[in-house]
Design an enzyme around this catalytic site. Structure first.
Site, PDB file in Angstrom:
ATOM      1  N   CYS A  83      27.086   4.966   7.694  1.00 39.18           N
ATOM      2  CA  CYS A  83      26.958   3.581   8.132  1.00 39.18           C
ATOM      3  C   CYS A  83      28.272   3.020   8.654  1.00 39.18           C
ATOM      4  O   CYS A  83      28.302   1.911   9.171  1.00 39.18           O
ATOM      5  CB  CYS A  83      26.483   2.694   6.982  1.00 39.18           C
ATOM      6  SG  CYS A  83      25.363   3.498   5.853  1.00 39.18           S
ATOM      7  N   THR A 100       0.835  -1.209   0.000  1.00 34.38           N
ATOM      8  CA  THR A 100       0.000   0.000   0.000  1.00 34.38           C
ATOM      9  C   THR A 100       0.866   1.254   0.000  1.00 34.38           C
ATOM     10  O   THR A 100       1.840   1.344   0.756  1.00 34.38           O
ATOM     11  CB  THR A 100      -0.930  -0.021   1.232  1.00 34.38           C
ATOM     12  OG1 THR A 100      -1.743  -1.184   1.153  1.00 34.38           O
ATOM     13  CG2 THR A 100      -1.813   1.215   1.283  1.00 34.38           C
TER      14      THR A 100
END
Ligand SMILES: *Cc1c(COP(=O)(O)O)cnc(C)c1O
Length: 391
Positions: free
Chosen positions: A331, A243
């Site tokens: 990261c 969705t």
């Protein structure tokens, strides 16, 4: 230190949501909350917002609306391009060889590694020069008959270097090889035009250009076949089931529109401050060097290596002084090795471990930059004294 006295100089890691963007998003959380796949009026309203956002993103990238796939982030866009193209090309033509630069974001390089380890693909690194730039003639030389896909980052997140994407895409097109570019940094600062550049895939992520985190898009040139990497419903032409996150998609469209329409203005102001930082650091700090290209670099991006400095310690000392910077990719903090990117451009550990990335935002002031430049030399010198590696 009060939060409002802190100076954020890490806009390549993420950006705050622009107030204008937030304003566009808010009605879609509580009022127009429908599912665009529903038949009723609630659904139709959501679908209209989705269509308008797609139209807007397409316009910002000079693409067609049907060429835009909404995803959950830049990483997912890179995954869909690389994995989706690799699986489809093997089925279409039997091509199984991938070329990537050694300075790709992990969203690209680890996806290729997985395809090699688990799915029988092969890959090679393209050469880069000492500024981290890929050259089109070297791409041409590296393409083999089994090569089906080339991926080169548009502008590097760690060292700021902008690649000659138009020329690389031209080689790929001439040789019948698909071309993907990770434009997650570039879309925030450079004029995007997939038609001009002749790109097949282009990945973006909204939180790098003052949109919300958790939403991205992938441009896929019309007619290029891609295997879906997330299966389920029919959303996004079956390429990306799930969705739609309407408020975030609406926010990304507005943020990209603002980034692209205000690009020249933001870039002119920032590149002047960037050049000032590059020049001052190199002239005032001994045993320092610029990483990445001196001029062909993102307008907000300056990056350095300091010999004999522990980069993480430097970042902590800067944070204590009120300045939030990075050593490269967000990261990689905590890793005791020089990054793959800095290693690829030939930095030895004694330089590569002492990296610093300073990335400006659209509202960063000259005063903030000068405050930073005032404290940096002393902090680098203290960090050197502490590192025990200062020769
Ligand atoms: C941030 C970044 C990504 C990852 O994007 P997310 O939206 O955070 O997943 C990929 N490539 C580059 C060059 C980036 O800077």
């Amino acid at each position: 230190m009060e939060q409002n006295q802190r100076v954020y100089l890490d806009y390549a890691a993420t950006t705050p949501v622009d107030e204008r963007v937030l304003h566009c998003m808010l009605p879609y959380f509580t009022q127009s909350f429908g599912n665009p796949s529903s038949i009723h009026t609630f659904g139709q309203q959501a679908e209209a917002a989705l269509d308008a956002a797609r139209q807007s993103v397409a316009q910002s990238l000079h693409a067609r609306p049907e060429e835009i796939v909404f995803t959950s982030c830049g990483t997912e866009s890179d995954n869909l391009a690389i994995r989706g193209a690799a699986l489809a090309m093997r089925q279409n033509s039997g091509a199984s060889h991938i070329l990537i630069s050694p300075v790709e974001h992990h969203a690209v390089s680890n996806t290729v590694r997985q395809l090699v380890e688990w799915d029988g693909f092969t890959f090679d690194y393209l050469p880069v020069d000492a500024t981290g730039m890929v050259h089109a003639d070297e791409v041409e030389a590296a393409i083999r008959s089994e090569t089906g896909l080339v991926s080169v980052i548009y502008a590097n997140n760690e060292i700021g270097t902008i690649n000659p994407i138009l020329e690389i895409a031209e080689v790929c097109r001439r040789r019948g090889v698909l071309f993907h570019t990770d434009a997650v940094q570039a879309a925030a600062h450079l004029p995007m035009d997939v038609e001009r550049d002749g790109i097949d895939f282009l990945a973006i992520g909204a939180h790098k250009f003052y949109g919300p985190k958790g939403v991205g898009a992938l441009y896929i040139r019309r007619g290029v076949r891609v295997s879906p990497t997330q299966t389920g419903g029919k959303q996004e032409s079956g390429l990306r089931a799930g969705t739609h996150n309407i408020p975030y998609i609406v926010g990304m469209a507005e943020a990209l529109h603002l980034a692209q329409t205000e690009q020249a203005e933001r870039s002119a102001r920032l590149s002047e401050m960037r050049d000032w930082i590059l020049q001052r650091v190199i002239s005032e700090i001994p045993r320092s060097r610029i990483t990445g290209h001196p001029t062909q670099r993102l307008p907000n991006h300056s990056s350095f290596a300091f010999e004999g400095v522990d980069g993480n310690r430097l970042l902590m000392m800067l944070d204590l002084a009120g300045f939030a910077c990075s050593s490269g990719s967000a990261c990689k903090v905590g890793t005791p090795e020089a990054s793959e990117v800095l290693t690829a451009i030939g930095l030895s550990a004694n330089w590569g471990l002492g990296s610093l990335r300073v990335t400006l935002g659209k509202d960063t002031s000259r005063q903030q930059v000068d405050g930073f430049l005032q404290v940096l030399p002393e902090i680098v010198s203290r960090a050197r004294g502490l590192s025990g590696r200062n020769g």
